[in-house]
Design an enzyme around this catalytic site. Structure first.
Site, PDB file in Angstrom:
ATOM      1  N   HIS A  58      11.842  11.228  -6.851  1.00 24.17           N
ATOM      2  CA  HIS A  58      10.971  10.050  -6.955  1.00 24.17           C
ATOM      3  C   HIS A  58      10.988   9.424  -8.343  1.00 24.17           C
ATOM      4  CE1 HIS A  58       8.892  10.314  -2.995  1.00 24.17           C
ATOM      5  NE2 HIS A  58       9.380  11.547  -3.059  1.00 24.17           N
ATOM      6  N   ASP A  70      10.444   4.114 -14.981  1.00 25.88           N
ATOM      7  CA  ASP A  70       9.711   4.414 -13.752  1.00 25.88           C
ATOM      8  C   ASP A  70      10.729   4.521 -12.625  1.00 25.88           C
ATOM      9  OD1 ASP A  70       7.501   4.759 -12.082  1.00 25.88           O
ATOM     10  OD2 ASP A  70       6.412   3.084 -12.974  1.00 25.88           O
TER      11      ASP A  70
HETATM   12  C1  GDG Z   1       6.021   8.304  -8.540  1.00 26.77           C
HETATM   13  C2  GDG Z   1       7.082   7.661  -9.435  1.00 26.77           C
HETATM   14  C3  GDG Z   1       7.634   6.069  -7.583  1.00 26.77           C
HETATM   15  C4  GDG Z   1      -2.869   3.909  -8.493  1.00 26.77           C
HETATM   16  N1  GDG Z   1      -4.133   3.894  -8.943  1.00 26.77           N
HETATM   17  C5  GDG Z   1      -4.911   4.099  -7.881  1.00 26.77           C
HETATM   18  C6  GDG Z   1      -4.076   4.253  -6.757  1.00 26.77           C
HETATM   19  N2  GDG Z   1      -2.832   4.122  -7.163  1.00 26.77           N
HETATM   20  C7  GDG Z   1      -1.681   4.156  -6.262  1.00 26.77           C
HETATM   21  C8  GDG Z   1      -0.915   2.857  -6.295  1.00 26.77           C
HETATM   22  C9  GDG Z   1       0.453   3.299  -5.820  1.00 26.77           C
HETATM   23  C10 GDG Z   1       0.517   4.736  -6.333  1.00 26.77           C
HETATM   24  O1  GDG Z   1      -0.803   5.165  -6.628  1.00 26.77           O
HETATM   25  C11 GDG Z   1       1.306   4.834  -7.629  1.00 26.77           C
HETATM   26  O2  GDG Z   1       2.657   4.778  -7.332  1.00 26.77           O
HETATM   27  P1  GDG Z   1       3.720   4.335  -8.406  1.00 26.77           P
HETATM   28  O3  GDG Z   1       5.000   4.145  -7.685  1.00 26.77           O
HETATM   29  O4  GDG Z   1       3.268   3.082  -9.093  1.00 26.77           O
HETATM   30  O5  GDG Z   1       3.774   5.467  -9.539  1.00 26.77           O
HETATM   31  P2  GDG Z   1       3.697   7.122  -9.617  1.00 26.77           P
HETATM   32  O6  GDG Z   1       2.367   7.625  -9.293  1.00 26.77           O
HETATM   33  O7  GDG Z   1       4.173   7.441 -10.996  1.00 26.77           O
HETATM   34  O8  GDG Z   1       4.755   7.640  -8.516  1.00 26.77           O
HETATM   35  C12 GDG Z   1       7.274   6.181  -9.056  1.00 26.77           C
HETATM   36  C13 GDG Z   1       6.657   6.838  -6.718  1.00 26.77           C
HETATM   37  O9  GDG Z   1       6.523   8.202  -7.164  1.00 26.77           O
HETATM   38  C14 GDG Z   1       7.094   6.855  -5.252  1.00 26.77           C
HETATM   39  O10 GDG Z   1       8.387   7.357  -5.093  1.00 26.77           O
HETATM   40  O11 GDG Z   1       7.618   4.712  -7.212  1.00 26.77           O
HETATM   41  O12 GDG Z   1       8.278   5.615  -9.853  1.00 26.77           O
HETATM   42  O13 GDG Z   1       6.729   7.786 -10.803  1.00 26.77           O
HETATM   43  O14 GDG Z   1       0.515   3.311  -4.436  1.00 26.77           O
HETATM   44  O15 GDG Z   1      -1.549   1.904  -5.479  1.00 26.77           O
HETATM   45  N3  GDG Z   1      -4.536   4.480  -5.521  1.00 26.77           N
HETATM   46  C15 GDG Z   1      -5.886   4.533  -5.368  1.00 26.77           C
HETATM   47  N4  GDG Z   1      -6.753   4.402  -6.427  1.00 26.77           N
HETATM   48  C16 GDG Z   1      -6.308   4.172  -7.689  1.00 26.77           C
HETATM   49  O16 GDG Z   1      -7.100   4.008  -8.621  1.00 26.77           O
HETATM   50  N5  GDG Z   1      -6.398   4.739  -4.144  1.00 26.77           N
END
Ligand code: GDG
Length: 460
Positions: free
Chosen positions: A156, A364
């Site tokens: 990921h 990322d």
């Molecule tokens: C890893 C990789 C890759 C965030 N704050 C809240 C919340 N979120 C949710 C977002 C989004 C998820 O969490 C974060 O996903 P990301 O992709 O932006 O980043 P990582 O957590 O670092 O994820 C990344 C991912 O895995 C998937 O393969 O894209 O690159 O680092 O969905 O909306 N959700 C809630 N409250 C929050 O305050 N409910």
């Protein structure tokens, strides 16, 4: 013949766990589409004595197998090797990495214990899908326990340039273990190319005519599967009552000034200090914009036991304090920075309200926030996405305003441009991004990966 699906990920969507969103739902769907299967992971519990088995229970046709960790395992495997060595190195932060032999020993031991355990849950016709950097050795350990069926692995986070990956003292050991997977999935072509180049240049791997790689007496496939979201689901969420209520509330507080929004786990890979500096720079350079836009950063804390995360928190407190002290007025605060999480519905409402989203990680894997922001927009009056060229999502969204997150002046300029962008240009850019997130949805991602994994069977 399609066997059951066996999934291993550090955390699962077992009942009682918060289904953090798209990914958990997607994997649950993948399991139910195959008519059931097993989802293995850490229970989230820390126990005193080394646990032998796993807690097993069935929910909606899915068998959950959850294993506990001891304190020493949690410290060495999870906080130590996974999050103090692998996470920083894979995000190009060798300077933050701590290479402790004892941590690697714990990582190895947990992967071994989990691999043996997981092998016991398999039946010969199953396929195994392992997720992420916590489990780089799990496939090899399953093989050592007798599992010879297909194993897929999805990373990921980014796979770094070979020179960076090689800084891990155990990179050779990790690479050999990763060759136990039949299919390795990466977020972007850049990651896939990095991994291939590493195997070829460092280990004499050979690229075969069919695109597979022969290395360490194994033949494996390395391929890009860009993870996505469910755009319709997210668009609907943004129109729901809870989302509207959140947007109204925040709209009232900022007195309908243009909202600049950031939503990120509080992690040093997300470029939060640079982003705040850049917003400060916009105010420095454009007196006319002071009092006219508000930056809201939502940053739920994560991995607080790791020093680098505590340092980040202090840095962000300091930066917002300074910028707000310099520019806030009786009726306006430039930056609101909230170190807590909010429900998905609230996020969806804020995305739709925002005129500009700042998704500016230093590195990322993909970044799903960028895609969620796009999905939540009003097609008639969409906001602008300012996106780091080092987020995996940049490969798919060239019509965002792409920035180098280290270049504070360039980032400030992009924020300024986004705030003033005419409607026609906003629409054009958004339409292309919307089309792109609809091409590689989360459903596409899991289908494409599992289809590719099925073809690695010798009888396929
Ligand atoms: C890893 C990789 C890759 C965030 N704050 C809240 C919340 N979120 C949710 C977002 C989004 C998820 O969490 C974060 O996903 P990301 O992709 O932006 O980043 P990582 O957590 O670092 O994820 C990344 C991912 O895995 C998937 O393969 O894209 O690159 O680092 O969905 O909306 N959700 C809630 N409250 C929050 O305050 N409910």
């Amino acid at each position: 013949m399609t066997g059951r699906l066996i999934i291993a990920s550090n955390r699962t969507a077992a009942p009682g766990e918060a289904r953090a969103g798209g990914l958990a739902v997607a994997l649950a769907d993948a399991l139910s589409e195959r008519g059931g299967g097993v989802w293995f992971g850490w229970s989230g519990d820390i126990v005193e004595r080394e646990p032998r088995g796993a807690h097993v229970f069935t929910e909606d046709g899915v068998e959950f197998a959850l294993a506990d960790l001891t304190q020493a395992e949690y410290d060495g495997y999870y906080l130590g090797y996974a999050n103090r060595a692998l996470w920083p190195v894979f995000h190009y932060r060798i300077d933050l990495a701590q290479f402790e032999e004892a941590d690697f020993a714990a990582y190895e031991a947990v992967n071994r214990r989990f691999g043996r355990l997981l092998a016991q849950f398999t039946r010969p016709e199953d396929v195994v899908w392992i997720h992420d950097y916590h489990f780089l050795l799990l496939g090899q350990e399953m093989r050592a326990s007798g599992w010879s069926g297909p194993i897929g692995f999805f990373l990921h986070i980014p796979f770094p340039a070979p020179e960076v990956f090689s800084s891990l003292p155990q990179h050779q050991r990790l690479a050999r273990a990763m060759a136990a997977f039949d299919l390795l999935g990466f977020q972007t072509d850049r990651d896939t190319a990095n991994f291939r180049r590493y195997l070829i240049d460092t280990h004499g791997g050979e690229l075969l005519e069919d695109g597979r790689i022969a290395v360490f007496d194994r033949v494996l496939t390395a391929k890009t599967f860009s993870i996505g979201i469910d755009p319709d689901d997210f668009a609907a969420l943004a129109l729901g009552d809870e989302a509207r209520a959140a947007a109204e509330r925040v709209g009232g507080i900022i007195d309908n000034r243009a909202l600049v929004l950031g939503v990120d786990r509080m992690d040093y890979s997300k470029g939060l200090p640079q982003r705040m500096e850049a917003f400060g720079r916009v105010l420095d350079d454009n007196p006319d914009l002071r009092g006219r836009s508000s930056f809201l950063q939502i940053a739920p804390p994560s991995r607080e036991a790791v020093d680098a995360y505590q340092a980040l928190r202090v840095e962000l407190d300091r930066l917002t304090g300074r910028i707000n002290a310099d520019y806030a007025d009786l009726d306006w605060v430039p930056i609101r920075y909230l170190a807590r999480g909010y429900p998905r519905e609230t996020l969806a409402g804020l995305y739709r309200l925002a005129r500009v989203a700042l998704v500016t990680p230093l590195h990322d894997g993909m970044n799903l926030v960028a895609k969620e922001f796009v999905a939540a927009q009003d097609p008639e009056d969409p906001g602008v996405l300012v996106l780091s060229e080092f987020a995996g999502a940049a490969e798919q969204m060239p019509t965002s305003l792409l920035v180098n997150p280290h270049d504070i002046a360039g980032l400030a300029e992009a924020i300024h441009r986004a705030l003033l962008m005419p409607l026609e240009e906003r629409r054009e850019r958004w339409q292309a991004m919307d089309a792109s997130i609809r091409e590689t949805t989360i459903a596409w991602w899991r289908h494409a990966f599992l289809e590719a994994l099925d073809t690695t069977r010798p009888d396929a």
